[in-house]
Write an enzyme that holds these catalytic residues in place. Structure first.
Site, short mmCIF file in Angstrom:
data_model
loop_
_atom_site.label_atom_id
_atom_site.label_comp_id
_atom_site.label_asym_id
_atom_site.label_seq_id
_atom_site.Cartn_x
_atom_site.Cartn_y
_atom_site.Cartn_z
N GLY A 185 0.77 -1.23 0.00
CA GLY A 185 0.00 0.00 0.00
C GLY A 185 0.81 1.28 0.00
CG ASN A 199 1.33 3.16 -5.81
OD1 ASN A 199 1.71 4.17 -6.38
ND2 ASN A 199 1.88 1.98 -6.02
CG ASN A 230 -3.93 -0.72 -12.92
OD1 ASN A 230 -3.80 -1.03 -11.73
ND2 ASN A 230 -3.20 -1.28 -13.87
CG HIS A 234 1.53 -1.51 -15.87
ND1 HIS A 234 1.29 -2.81 -15.46
CD2 HIS A 234 2.59 -1.58 -16.73
CE1 HIS A 234 2.15 -3.62 -16.05
NE2 HIS A 234 2.95 -2.90 -16.82
#
Ligand code: GRF
Length: 208
Positions: free
Chosen positions: A12, A14, A108, A110
């Site tokens: 976590g 991010n 999202n 990536h």
């Protein structure tokens, strides 16, 4: 206030970058309504709790079928009235059912420059291993909208990161997170929360 649902599977960091940006004013007009993990041991859940944010684990192991698991995820997102779903290190392949419920409302992060090193099998350290094996000199991170393909949705933001001699997958992963992921994911949320994103013909335009 844009209501965010942040979906996680692991550490976590991010999520932490999003929490920090909200606190510091780097993200405005948004709040996290819920953090959802498929993994009960995800440290991300603790990060949410320590900020007084609802943290729930919805594990596929608690459901008899994949469909029942997906329905439980969707019900949680809907009951929290999530307006933007943020996949922040979320290892669940999003089913059509959920993708369709959030058209251009699910993003999202990536850890590579899409369309390189993405798609089936490219997740976590595997991405950075492939980058080093190919010998590219520049990698980075991408924030994209989620569509029904794998890493194929409209690209919102990208940031390049240098590959250096002597890099290991772990060293490179850390640099990509610090220099790119933790920068562009909060920024993408801020742009959406402040209505500065338009998606036209599968391409993203950022309003000044
Ligand atoms: C990040 O590299 C992200 O790009 C990828 O999974 C990792 C998650 O890290 N999708 P964290 O859980 O946010 O620390």
């Amino acid at each position: 206030m844009l209501k965010l649902a942040v979906m996680v599977s692991g550490g976590g960091t991010n999520l932490q970058a999003i929490l920090d940006a909200i606190e510091a004013g780097g993200i405005t007009n948004a709040e996290i309504s819920v953090v959802i993990s498929n993994n009960p041991g995800a440290y991300a859940l603790k990060r949410a709790q320590s900020h007084g944010i609802e943290a729930v684990c919805i594990s596929p192991k608690s459901y008899e079928t994949r469909e029942a698991f997906h329905l439980a995820l969707l019900e949680k997102l809907q009951s929290c009235k999530a307006e933007l779903v943020v996949l922040a290190g979320c290892l669940i392949a999003m089913p059509e059912l959920i993708v369709k419920a959030y058209p251009n409302r699910m993003i999202n992060i990536h850890p590579a420059l899409i369309p390189s090193f993405c798609g089936m099998g490219y997740y976590g350290l595997k991405v950075h291993e492939a980058v080093l094996a190919r010998g590219v000199k520049v990698t980075g991170a991408t924030v994209h909208f989620v569509d029904s393909g794998m890493d194929t949705g409209p690209i919102l933001l990208q940031k390049a990161v240098e590959v250096r001699e002597g890099d290991t997958p772990k060293i490179l992963q850390k640099r990509v997170m610090e220099e790119a992921e933790w920068v562009i994911l909060p920024y993408a949320i801020d742009l959406i929360a402040n209505d500065r994103i338009r998606v036209e013909d599968g391409l993203v335009r950022i309003l000044k």
